[in-house]
Design a protein around this motif. Sequence first.
Motif, short mmCIF file in Angstrom:
data_model
loop_
_atom_site.label_atom_id
_atom_site.label_comp_id
_atom_site.label_asym_id
_atom_site.label_seq_id
_atom_site.Cartn_x
_atom_site.Cartn_y
_atom_site.Cartn_z
N LEU A 149 -7.47 -7.44 5.95
CA LEU A 149 -7.06 -8.50 6.88
C LEU A 149 -6.40 -7.88 8.10
N HIS A 150 -6.43 -8.63 9.18
CA HIS A 150 -5.92 -8.16 10.46
C HIS A 150 -4.95 -9.20 11.02
N PRO A 151 -3.68 -8.85 11.17
CA PRO A 151 -2.71 -9.81 11.74
C PRO A 151 -3.11 -10.22 13.15
N LEU A 152 -2.94 -11.49 13.45
CA LEU A 152 -3.29 -12.02 14.76
C LEU A 152 -2.11 -12.82 15.29
N ARG A 153 -1.40 -12.24 16.24
CA ARG A 153 -0.21 -12.88 16.79
C ARG A 153 -0.35 -13.04 18.29
N LEU A 154 0.16 -14.14 18.78
CA LEU A 154 0.07 -14.45 20.20
C LEU A 154 1.32 -13.94 20.90
N SER A 155 1.13 -13.05 21.87
CA SER A 155 2.26 -12.48 22.60
C SER A 155 2.39 -13.10 23.99
N ASP B 156 -8.29 -4.80 -7.26
CA ASP B 156 -7.35 -5.54 -6.41
C ASP B 156 -6.16 -4.69 -5.99
N LEU B 157 -5.74 -3.74 -6.83
CA LEU B 157 -4.61 -2.89 -6.47
C LEU B 157 -4.99 -1.93 -5.35
N GLN B 158 -6.18 -1.32 -5.44
CA GLN B 158 -6.59 -0.35 -4.42
C GLN B 158 -6.75 -1.00 -3.06
N ILE B 159 -7.39 -2.17 -3.05
CA ILE B 159 -7.59 -2.82 -1.75
C ILE B 159 -6.27 -3.33 -1.20
N SER B 160 -5.35 -3.73 -2.07
CA SER B 160 -4.03 -4.17 -1.59
C SER B 160 -3.23 -3.01 -1.04
N LEU B 161 -3.29 -1.86 -1.69
CA LEU B 161 -2.60 -0.67 -1.19
C LEU B 161 -3.17 -0.23 0.16
N HIS B 162 -4.49 -0.27 0.27
CA HIS B 162 -5.14 0.13 1.52
C HIS B 162 -4.77 -0.84 2.65
N THR B 163 -4.76 -2.13 2.33
CA THR B 163 -4.43 -3.13 3.34
C THR B 163 -2.97 -3.03 3.75
N ASN B 164 -2.09 -2.80 2.78
CA ASN B 164 -0.68 -2.69 3.09
C ASN B 164 -0.37 -1.45 3.92
N ALA B 165 -1.13 -0.40 3.71
CA ALA B 165 -0.94 0.80 4.54
C ALA B 165 -1.29 0.52 5.99
N ALA B 166 -2.29 -0.36 6.22
CA ALA B 166 -2.68 -0.69 7.59
C ALA B 166 -1.78 -1.76 8.19
N SER B 167 -1.25 -2.66 7.35
CA SER B 167 -0.37 -3.73 7.83
C SER B 167 0.86 -3.79 6.95
N PRO B 168 1.77 -2.81 7.07
CA PRO B 168 2.91 -2.73 6.15
C PRO B 168 3.92 -3.85 6.29
N ASP B 169 3.94 -4.55 7.41
CA ASP B 169 4.93 -5.60 7.63
C ASP B 169 4.30 -6.99 7.69
N ASP B 170 3.13 -7.13 7.10
CA ASP B 170 2.48 -8.43 7.09
C ASP B 170 2.79 -9.14 5.77
N PRO B 171 3.37 -10.36 5.79
CA PRO B 171 3.75 -11.04 4.55
C PRO B 171 2.58 -11.31 3.61
N VAL B 172 1.40 -11.65 4.18
CA VAL B 172 0.24 -11.92 3.33
C VAL B 172 -0.19 -10.66 2.60
N SER B 173 -0.22 -9.54 3.32
CA SER B 173 -0.57 -8.26 2.69
C SER B 173 0.41 -7.90 1.59
N LEU B 174 1.69 -8.13 1.84
CA LEU B 174 2.71 -7.82 0.83
C LEU B 174 2.59 -8.74 -0.38
N ARG B 175 2.28 -10.00 -0.15
CA ARG B 175 2.14 -10.93 -1.27
C ARG B 175 0.97 -10.53 -2.17
N PRO C 240 6.72 -20.77 1.54
CA PRO C 240 6.99 -21.20 0.17
C PRO C 240 6.19 -20.43 -0.87
N ARG C 241 5.04 -19.88 -0.47
CA ARG C 241 4.22 -19.13 -1.44
C ARG C 241 4.93 -17.86 -1.90
#
Length: 279
Positions: A101-107, A220-239, A269-270
């Motif tokens: 996943l890729h975070p998308l934020r409006l600046s 699921d663990l490997q893809i979550s670790l890979h995603t978290n490495a790319a987006s370490p501060d994204d709540p969805v990735s951390l969840r 809430p999730r």
Amino acid sequence: LLFFLALLTKETAVIFPLLLLAADVTAFPSSWRSDPSRRLARQIGPLLVLGAFYMLRNLFVGITSLHPLVVTDFVRHLLLTLKAIPLYLGLLLFPWNIHFLHPLRLSSPLDLQIVLGFLLLVGAGWWLRYAARSGNQAVRFALLWFLIGLAPLVYFAGWDVPLLEGWTYLPSLGFALVAALGLNALKRWTTPRASLYLALWIAVVLGAVTFSRNRDWKDDLQISLHTNAASPDDPVSLRLLGHAYFRRGKTPEAEKVFQKAISLSPGDPRLHESLGRLY
């Protein structure tokens, strides 16, 4: 029947009537002038299936996935969509920095990605107009497919969720067709072998990327670790990472990840539900 089953499998199949219309317009343009009522009748079946699907879904499930778009949020929604377009095109052109996943934020409305997204849409529209005038039906169909494939993105962009790289697979079909037509057009300026070697090189490179990518999708663990490495501060990735740890009984690691996610998004809430289940 197959269209109804496709809707049950993946609701993005909702764009099928538009793709059917694009195919009719590009492949049989003269038939619209000679017998427009017959061509319009072809659209009735899919539209009736769509209506039946949402009616039955609402009847048996009690909810629908349609979230109304507030008028005041329209500008923000539009800007997020424009920002997502160059991100998707970049994933198609340069599939190297790929993760779940890729975070998308409006600046800012003057964000470079937003300006680039607008220019890309203008360019696609101009190219579509040029292809229509030149009578190149294959290019017209490919561009229409690409633009129609982006239609679900317009809906998803307003959800405030990271963009999934898997959402590129629908527009990628039109993109691949444009690339194939471009390789075929190279024969006018080069030898036939040159376009063949270039196509083989692309296939080998993308095949190697796909083969390497399979390690990230091992479980699921490997893809979550890979995603978290790319987006370490994204709540969805951390969840997602926390749930992967939780399913393996690694509760200390899961708790640490959930706590970090809550600190970044305390109003989700999730995340609180996930931490509650762990406790």
